[in-house]
Design a protein around this motif. Structure first.
Motif, PDB file in Angstrom:
ATOM      1  N   ASN A 154     -39.727 -46.260  44.768  1.00 23.89           N
ATOM      2  CA  ASN A 154     -40.601 -45.096  44.674  1.00 23.89           C
ATOM      3  C   ASN A 154     -39.996 -43.992  43.824  1.00 23.89           C
ATOM      4  O   ASN A 154     -40.708 -43.316  43.065  1.00 23.89           O
ATOM      5  CB  ASN A 154     -40.928 -44.557  46.072  1.00 23.89           C
ATOM      6  N   GLY A 155     -38.677 -43.814  43.937  1.00 23.50           N
ATOM      7  CA  GLY A 155     -38.001 -42.799  43.135  1.00 23.50           C
ATOM      8  C   GLY A 155     -38.111 -43.081  41.649  1.00 23.50           C
ATOM      9  O   GLY A 155     -38.332 -42.176  40.840  1.00 23.50           O
ATOM     10  N   LEU A 156     -37.980 -44.338  41.259  1.00 18.48           N
ATOM     11  CA  LEU A 156     -38.090 -44.703  39.845  1.00 18.48           C
ATOM     12  C   LEU A 156     -39.497 -44.452  39.318  1.00 18.48           C
ATOM     13  O   LEU A 156     -39.678 -43.940  38.206  1.00 18.48           O
ATOM     14  CB  LEU A 156     -37.715 -46.175  39.664  1.00 18.48           C
ATOM     15  N   CYS A 157     -40.499 -44.788  40.110  1.00 15.60           N
ATOM     16  CA  CYS A 157     -41.884 -44.631  39.646  1.00 15.60           C
ATOM     17  C   CYS A 157     -42.357 -43.183  39.710  1.00 15.60           C
ATOM     18  O   CYS A 157     -43.460 -42.885  39.241  1.00 15.60           O
ATOM     19  CB  CYS A 157     -42.812 -45.533  40.445  1.00 15.60           C
ATOM     20  N   ALA A 158     -41.546 -42.295  40.282  1.00 11.87           N
ATOM     21  CA  ALA A 158     -41.905 -40.881  40.312  1.00 11.87           C
ATOM     22  C   ALA A 158     -41.429 -40.133  39.063  1.00 11.87           C
ATOM     23  O   ALA A 158     -41.714 -38.948  38.897  1.00 11.87           O
ATOM     24  CB  ALA A 158     -41.311 -40.215  41.558  1.00 11.87           C
ATOM     25  N   LEU A 159     -40.723 -40.842  38.181  1.00  5.91           N
ATOM     26  CA  LEU A 159     -40.139 -40.194  37.001  1.00  5.91           C
ATOM     27  C   LEU A 159     -41.095 -40.197  35.810  1.00  5.91           C
ATOM     28  O   LEU A 159     -40.707 -40.478  34.686  1.00  5.91           O
ATOM     29  CB  LEU A 159     -38.824 -40.890  36.633  1.00  5.91           C
TER      30      LEU A 159
ATOM     31  N   LEU B 131     -29.154 -46.370  40.058  1.00  9.69           N
ATOM     32  CA  LEU B 131     -30.153 -46.205  41.109  1.00  9.69           C
ATOM     33  C   LEU B 131     -29.892 -44.941  41.923  1.00  9.69           C
ATOM     34  O   LEU B 131     -30.822 -44.201  42.245  1.00  9.69           O
ATOM     35  CB  LEU B 131     -30.172 -47.428  42.016  1.00  9.69           C
ATOM     36  N   LEU B 132     -28.634 -44.700  42.253  1.00 10.18           N
ATOM     37  CA  LEU B 132     -28.295 -43.480  42.988  1.00 10.18           C
ATOM     38  C   LEU B 132     -28.630 -42.247  42.169  1.00 10.18           C
ATOM     39  O   LEU B 132     -29.178 -41.265  42.693  1.00 10.18           O
ATOM     40  CB  LEU B 132     -26.803 -43.476  43.353  1.00 10.18           C
ATOM     41  N   PHE B 133     -28.342 -42.299  40.876  1.00 14.69           N
ATOM     42  CA  PHE B 133     -28.651 -41.171  40.004  1.00 14.69           C
ATOM     43  C   PHE B 133     -30.164 -40.953  39.929  1.00 14.69           C
ATOM     44  O   PHE B 133     -30.644 -39.821  40.001  1.00 14.69           O
ATOM     45  CB  PHE B 133     -28.085 -41.408  38.598  1.00 14.69           C
ATOM     46  N   SER B 134     -30.925 -42.036  39.797  1.00 14.36           N
ATOM     47  CA  SER B 134     -32.381 -41.910  39.685  1.00 14.36           C
ATOM     48  C   SER B 134     -32.981 -41.330  40.964  1.00 14.36           C
ATOM     49  O   SER B 134     -33.907 -40.512  40.919  1.00 14.36           O
ATOM     50  CB  SER B 134     -33.016 -43.269  39.369  1.00 14.36           C
ATOM     51  N   MET B 135     -32.462 -41.756  42.128  1.00 14.72           N
ATOM     52  CA  MET B 135     -32.958 -41.220  43.400  1.00 14.72           C
ATOM     53  C   MET B 135     -32.641 -39.738  43.519  1.00 14.72           C
ATOM     54  O   MET B 135     -33.475 -38.934  43.951  1.00 14.72           O
ATOM     55  CB  MET B 135     -32.349 -41.992  44.567  1.00 14.72           C
ATOM     56  N   ASN B 136     -31.435 -39.357  43.118  1.00 14.88           N
ATOM     57  CA  ASN B 136     -31.033 -37.949  43.161  1.00 14.88           C
ATOM     58  C   ASN B 136     -31.878 -37.127  42.191  1.00 14.88           C
ATOM     59  O   ASN B 136     -32.366 -36.038  42.531  1.00 14.88           O
ATOM     60  CB  ASN B 136     -29.550 -37.827  42.818  1.00 14.88           C
ATOM     61  N   LEU B 137     -32.070 -37.657  40.996  1.00 16.38           N
ATOM     62  CA  LEU B 137     -32.862 -36.971  39.972  1.00 16.38           C
ATOM     63  C   LEU B 137     -34.297 -36.774  40.459  1.00 16.38           C
ATOM     64  O   LEU B 137     -34.860 -35.670  40.351  1.00 16.38           O
ATOM     65  CB  LEU B 137     -32.846 -37.794  38.689  1.00 16.38           C
TER      66      LEU B 137
END
Length: 351
Positions: A203-208, A246-252
């Motif tokens: 979900n975090g990736l698709c929110a970018l 992945l951790l960076f993308s979730m944080n971002l």
């Protein structure tokens, strides 16, 4: 359902089978029924599905029988279990794939994020669901403009995502999308819900933003390689992410989401929140999303605005302010420039 992580060089499925038999011998004392278990020999993890009065009773069975208690136990609803873990079979409760191999319990999740700025979105979503089924995927949910599916085999998920991208690339109407493919465990060492970490990542990736990106994590590639099928050519379509990515993308994603309503939130604020210099952050964001930081913030706000329009009955002004734009006029101008249609006309399309 629980997870056991074993710290032993001598870990084997045979050891787990023996421990399971010990569980069966005493489970009635605690009102527990062992139903099925999954063994991942390489990752040295075990997942056990059981019925019981509470978490403590389930854990006591393991503690009293062989002493190997769970790292974490969560409650799982029947419908969610069947969607994610219903594939395959079992032999004396030990989970196997249809081909007779050990089922490691890991699943691959595909999330498709699509918005059509014409009235053809439902047509696209219908075709996407057909493609998912053609690749042995199971549709988990269809919230608004997203479709989430789960796959037992990583190769099926990779092929499915590639086919969906080819389908969407051929669409002649005004359409925006991104997709993410992420694999993970049904129960994490921490957390309270089924596939919690994996769902957060996808979900975090698709929110970018709607940036026509295909994301693929390295865990899925590892699983694909084990399945002895050559997907290297198809993997070239994806942005590949390791665990740090992945951790960076979730944080971002979280930082941007937490600051949606702040029209004064700048790239400098983003860099500070990430704890990186301007050059470091810009390089990582560009590598991950193919966007500059200021573009990422704007894209994420626009995606938030689109999602709100689909979900809620609000005015254009309310949506603009809630998405971080400092005036309805500016929001309308940016929206139309990006998507080729005004927010008002897009809202009418949804009616």
């Amino acid at each position: 359902m629980d997870i056991h992580t074993v710290d032993s060089d001598e870990f084997s499925a045979e050891d787990v089978v023996k421990a399971h038999m010990e569980d069966l011998a005493i489970q009635d004392q605690f009102g527990v029924k062992q139903l099925k278990y999954w063994v991942n020999e390489q990752a040295k993890t075990i997942f056990c599905l059981m019925e019981g009065p509470d978490k403590d009773a389930c854990n006591q069975v393991h503690l009293q029988s062989h002493g190997n208690t769970a790292c974490n136990i969560i409650e799982v609803a029947d419908n969610e279990y069947n969607l994610f873990m219903g594939q395959g079979t079992d032999v004396d409760d030990l989970a196997k794939t249809d081909s007779g191999e050990l089922d490691p319990g890991y699943r691959t999740i595909l999330l498709t994020n699509i918005v059509s700025f014409t009235k053809k979105e439902q047509d696209h979503l219908k075709r996407i669901m057909e493609v998912i089924k053609e690749h042995n995927g199971i549709i988990v949910r269809e919230p608004d403009h997203q479709t989430m599916a789960t796959f037992m085999y990583a190769n099926d998920a990779i092929s499915c995502a590639t086919s969906i991208k080819n389908l969407l690339d051929k669409a002649s109407d005004n359409l925006e999308f991104n997709l993410a493919v992420v694999s993970g465990k049904p129960v994490d060492e921490e957390g309270e819900t089924f596939f919690e970490e994996t769902k957060l990542r996808v979900n975090g990736l698709c929110a970018l933003g709607l940036n026509s990106q295909l994301y693929l994590d390295k865990e899925t590639i590892v699983l694909s390689d084990k399945e002895m099928s050559d997907q290297k050519e198809k993997q070239n379509n994806f942005t590949i992410l390791d665990s740090d990515d992945l951790l960076f993308s979730m944080n971002l994603s979280k930082i941007v989401s937490d600051n949606f309503t702040r029209s004064d939130f700048t790239t400098e604020d983003l860099f500070n929140a990430l704890g990186l210099s301007k050059s470091q952050a810009s390089r990582k964001i560009k590598s991950l999303t193919n966007m500059a930081p200021n573009q990422l913030i704007q894209e994420s706000r626009l995606l938030r605005a689109v999602s709100t329009m689909i979900k809620a009955n609000k005015t254009i002004a309310e949506i603009g302010y809630e998405s971080g734009f400092n005036s309805p006029t500016y929001f309308t101008r940016v929206f139309k420039k990006r998507f080729g249609v005004s927010p008002t006309d897009f809202s009418k399309q949804l009616a």
